[in-house]
Design a protein around this motif. Structure first.
Motif, short mmCIF file in Angstrom:
data_model
loop_
_atom_site.label_atom_id
_atom_site.label_comp_id
_atom_site.label_asym_id
_atom_site.label_seq_id
_atom_site.Cartn_x
_atom_site.Cartn_y
_atom_site.Cartn_z
N LYS A 1 0.92 -1.14 0.00
CA LYS A 1 -0.15 0.13 0.08
C LYS A 1 0.87 1.27 0.02
O LYS A 1 1.82 1.45 0.77
N ILE A 2 0.57 2.01 -0.72
CA ILE A 2 1.30 3.48 -0.86
C ILE A 2 0.38 4.42 -0.49
O ILE A 2 -0.62 4.91 -1.34
N ASN A 3 0.88 5.15 0.78
CA ASN A 3 0.16 6.55 0.96
C ASN A 3 0.81 7.62 0.29
O ASN A 3 1.86 8.06 0.85
N LEU A 4 0.16 8.39 -0.63
CA LEU A 4 0.82 9.52 -1.27
C LEU A 4 0.21 10.90 -0.90
O LEU A 4 -1.09 10.79 -1.14
N SER A 5 0.81 11.66 -0.44
CA SER A 5 0.32 12.90 -0.18
C SER A 5 1.21 14.16 -0.61
O SER A 5 2.43 13.78 -0.82
N LYS B 1 9.41 -2.33 -8.45
CA LYS B 1 10.61 -3.15 -8.39
C LYS B 1 10.66 -3.38 -6.67
O LYS B 1 10.98 -4.74 -6.31
N ILE B 2 10.60 -2.52 -5.94
CA ILE B 2 10.99 -2.29 -4.45
C ILE B 2 9.86 -3.67 -3.80
O ILE B 2 10.27 -4.28 -3.04
N ALA B 3 8.85 -3.44 -4.34
CA ALA B 3 7.55 -4.27 -4.00
C ALA B 3 7.89 -5.92 -4.11
O ALA B 3 7.76 -6.68 -3.21
N SER B 4 8.44 -5.84 -5.58
CA SER B 4 8.63 -7.40 -5.70
C SER B 4 9.95 -7.92 -4.87
O SER B 4 10.01 -9.19 -4.54
N HIS B 5 10.87 -6.99 -4.79
CA HIS B 5 12.34 -7.56 -4.09
C HIS B 5 12.00 -7.71 -2.53
O HIS B 5 12.64 -8.46 -1.96
N PHE B 6 10.82 -6.94 -1.98
CA PHE B 6 10.89 -6.98 -0.62
C PHE B 6 9.37 -7.49 -0.14
O PHE B 6 8.64 -6.35 0.16
N PRO B 7 8.82 -8.67 -0.64
CA PRO B 7 7.47 -8.83 -0.34
C PRO B 7 6.97 -8.58 1.13
O PRO B 7 5.76 -8.53 1.26
N LEU C 1 16.83 -0.60 2.28
CA LEU C 1 16.19 -1.89 2.40
C LEU C 1 17.23 -2.95 2.20
O LEU C 1 17.15 -3.98 3.00
N LYS C 2 17.99 -2.75 1.12
CA LYS C 2 19.10 -4.06 0.89
C LYS C 2 19.89 -4.04 1.93
O LYS C 2 20.16 -5.36 2.43
N HIS C 3 20.33 -3.14 2.48
CA HIS C 3 21.29 -2.99 3.69
C HIS C 3 20.70 -3.58 4.83
O HIS C 3 21.26 -4.46 5.58
N ARG C 4 19.46 -3.34 5.29
CA ARG C 4 18.67 -3.91 6.38
C ARG C 4 18.57 -5.35 6.07
O ARG C 4 18.63 -6.06 7.01
N LYS C 5 18.14 -5.85 4.83
CA LYS C 5 18.12 -7.20 4.47
C LYS C 5 19.53 -7.98 4.72
O LYS C 5 19.40 -9.17 5.15
N GLY C 6 20.47 -7.30 4.28
CA GLY C 6 21.84 -8.00 4.55
C GLY C 6 21.77 -8.06 6.03
O GLY C 6 22.53 -9.29 6.37
N GLN C 7 21.70 -7.17 6.88
CA GLN C 7 22.05 -7.13 8.27
C GLN C 7 21.03 -8.53 8.85
O GLN C 7 21.51 -9.19 9.70
N LEU C 8 20.00 -8.78 8.38
CA LEU C 8 19.06 -9.75 8.97
C LEU C 8 19.61 -11.06 8.41
O LEU C 8 19.75 -12.04 9.22
#
Length: 119
Positions: free
Chosen positions: A2-6, A26-32, A85-92
């Motif tokens: 969901k994208i909340n755009l204002s 692309k971000i949505a597909s890489h980080f489901p 997000l890639k950095h956080r995923k790598g940490q996990l």
């Protein structure tokens, strides 16, 4: 996702919404597991500021992009969010792997035991 755009001093039109959807597909597909994005587009002193906030795996992540034109500002913020997000995923992922044990060869251990280190 969901994208909340204002917009702040900016009209959020259908073309802007479509551009945002394309950039974040692309971000949505890489980080489901990413549930939602809060995007604020503001115009201050002739520059567009795009601020993105989200929660990912228990951590609050934010990214900001600025430019004189709105669309490059959105692209810049999207790239920064993707990197964060890639950095956080790598940490996990790094926390899940077992750390290798450092072992010395038996030969070196035996040689140290034979040495007289009291001299």
């Amino acid at each position: 996702m969901k994208i909340n755009l204002s917009g702040h001093h900016v009209d959020v039109t259908d073309t802007v919404k479509q551009h945002v959807d394309e950039k974040f597909a692309k971000i949505a597909s890489h980080f489901p597991t990413l549930i939602s994005l809060d995007i604020i587009i503001a115009k201050e002193h002739g520059e567009y500021d795009v601020e993105i906030r989200t929660n990912y795996e228990g951590t609050r992540i934010a990214a900001k992009g600025t430019d004189l034109v709105m669309y490059p500002a959105i692209t810049s913020a999207a790239k920064k969010l993707d990197a964060a997000l890639k950095h956080r995923k790598g940490q996990l992922k790094a926390d899940l792997h077992e750390k290798p044990d450092v072992t010395a060869p038996e030969i070196a251990y035996e040689k140290v035991q034979e040495m007289d280190l009291s001299k």
